[in-house]
Design a protein around this motif. Structure first.
Motif, PDB file in Angstrom:
ATOM      1  N   THR A 178      -5.112   2.659  -3.156  1.00  0.00           N
ATOM      2  CA  THR A 178      -4.134   2.567  -4.256  1.00  0.00           C
ATOM      3  C   THR A 178      -4.594   3.307  -5.510  1.00  0.00           C
ATOM      4  O   THR A 178      -3.913   3.261  -6.531  1.00  0.00           O
ATOM      5  N   GLU A 207      -8.847  -1.258  -0.491  1.00  0.00           N
ATOM      6  CA  GLU A 207      -7.595  -1.394  -1.246  1.00  0.00           C
ATOM      7  C   GLU A 207      -7.650  -0.581  -2.544  1.00  0.00           C
ATOM      8  O   GLU A 207      -6.674   0.075  -2.923  1.00  0.00           O
ATOM      9  N   LEU A 253       0.839  -1.196   0.000  1.00  0.00           N
ATOM     10  CA  LEU A 253       0.000   0.000   0.000  1.00  0.00           C
ATOM     11  C   LEU A 253       0.877   1.250   0.000  1.00  0.00           C
ATOM     12  O   LEU A 253       1.963   1.258   0.592  1.00  0.00           O
TER      13      LEU A 253
END
Length: 453
Positions: free
Chosen positions: A120, A116, A55
């Motif tokens: 990102t 996520e 990450l």
């Protein structure tokens, strides 16, 4: 002897069995303590967490909560009857914190993939597209880098002194080259190499003249300096085209992704070099140059040989018998570049739209997924809270609705805020990239149009 031993052993055993003597200390056995195992109730178990790798930043507080693994009856696995059966296992006096944990263990939704995606998410609209004469590494309105090199090889043999309509071939060549460099892309590099410019056309000077090739200019385009270098070229000796092609590789910068080599000549090789082989060798290099040859008033045999050289370099041969022919050649070059920039513009704008749209859809879809799951989770929590208060009459469940409402609101806002932010950035970046291709394409197209008219 064997019997004696056996009898002796037996007597010892018997004596020990009479209890008259204390057993040796080493024969005593310590009692083994049994480990007590404490079973943890399912609602007290610590929930597992999804581990997200690579990450770009640390997860924030709410995000850490959202990557906890889903409950046993979450999503499509929801079974209200089974969930209520599990709640029946709770003690009547279980506290509020344990009740909250129990409900989440049953119906917590899975948000880890959406988290996520947002953590990102890169809203950059990056388009790797080569321009006709420039490579766009990161096409934004602020930056564009050319990696194309234009290598001009000028014949300075004695025959370039010959005149056509009162103008020497060398003067025509200089005029055409000056016109050409005016329309080279910004930030491109250019070199000017002459050959056959030393000695004379006599046999005595042949060796000297055939070895003569020199770079008079090499670097970023400065039209004044380039023209000054070109102006000083004077026709002199023989025609070492092969030697000039071989040496021209040195003029091409290592950073160049491609190169175009223009050979301006009025004749064929006269120094016994293998021009076709040199053109082929040059073309095999990493930059894969394109060799365009312009021939002034050459005969049929010379045309044929020059054409072979051009084809060996994956280029073309153009015959220019006079100034008009030469002007026509450059006009075709302008037209080719104009068309190439138009296609570059069209493809770039299309890609900008496609990438921007894809990013906006991803942001929208991810945010909507989080908000929908948040609403669904709260709806199911309400159902189970009502069961705890109405059916099981658990007094400690009275404040659970407020807790789950606050949780649902926070998660919903997280999804909405990130959806809006990422969507907007992708939209703006897409517009910037689109405008870059639109404006640059128009500018280049107009530049070549003006040169043609």
């Amino acid at each position: 002897m064997k019997k004696v031993i056996i009898l002796l052993f037996s007597s010892i055993v018997l004596a020990a069995g009479c209890g008259e003597e204390e057993p040796a200390e080493t024969d005593k056995k310590e009692p083994v303590e049994k480990e007590e195992t404490v079973e943890t109730n399912w609602w007290e178990e610590e929930a597992e967490t999804y581990q997200l790798a690579d990450l770009p930043r640390e997860l924030e507080g709410l995000e850490q909560e959202l990557v906890i693994k889903e409950g046993m009856y979450s999503g499509d696995n929801y079974d209200v009857a089974a969930a209520k059966e599990k709640l029946n296992e709770l003690p009547v006096d279980v506290n509020e914190e344990e009740l909250e944990s129990a409900i989440l263990q049953l119906i917590r939704e899975d948000y880890h993939q959406e988290v996520e995606t947002f953590v990102t998410f890169d809203p950059t609209v990056q388009i790797d597209q080569d321009s006709p004469n420039e490579e766009v590494e990161k096409p934004t309105a602020e930056t564009a880098m050319s990696t194309t090199h234009f290598a001009i090889l000028l014949d300075a043999s004695g025959s370039m002194n010959a005149e056509s309509d009162g103008t020497s071939r060398m003067e025509l060549a200089k005029e055409a080259i000056n016109d050409f460099i005016e329309i080279l892309p910004e930030n491109s590099t250019v070199s000017l190499r002459v050959y056959g410019h030393e000695g004379t056309g006599t046999d005595e000077d042949k060796e000297k003249s055939c070895k003569s090739t020199e770079t008079l200019y090499n670097g970023e385009m400065d039209q004044k300096e380039f023209s000054n270098a070109l102006e000083g070229v004077t026709p002199a000796g023989w025609t070492p085209i092969a030697n000039a092609l071989k040496e021209s590789e040195k003029d091409i910068p290592d950073a160049a992704s491609n190169a175009i080599v223009y050979v301006v000549s009025d004749g064929i090789e006269t120094c016994d070099g293998d021009t076709v082989a040199e053109a082929e060798q040059l073309n095999k290099q990493g930059v894969e140059p394109i060799i365009n040859i312009i021939g002034f008033q050459v005969d049929d045999e010379a045309q044929k040989l020059l054409k072979q050289v051009a084809e060996a370099g994956q280029g073309e041969f153009t015959y220019a018998g006079n100034k008009q022919d030469l002007d026509d050649y450059w006009q075709k070059e302008y037209d080719r570049m104009q068309s190439a920039w138009e296609e570059w513009q069209r493809e770039g704008m299309k890609k900008a739209d496609e990438i921007s749209k894809e990013l906006m859809e991803q942001a929208d879809k991810t945010g909507k997924s989080i908000m929908d799951k948040s609403d669904l989770e709260f709806k199911r929590a309400e159902e189970l809270i009502d069961y705890l208060t109405s059916e099981l009459e658990m007094a400690n469940a009275d404040n659970l609705w407020s807790k789950f409402y606050e949780r649902s609101t926070s998660i919903w806002s997280y999804g909405y805020d990130n959806q809006t932010k990422n969507w907007g950035e992708a939209y703006e970046n897409g517009n910037d990239a689109w405008r870059y291709f639109y404006e640059t394409g128009n500018e280049k197209w107009t530049e070549y149009y003006n040169k043609m008219n």
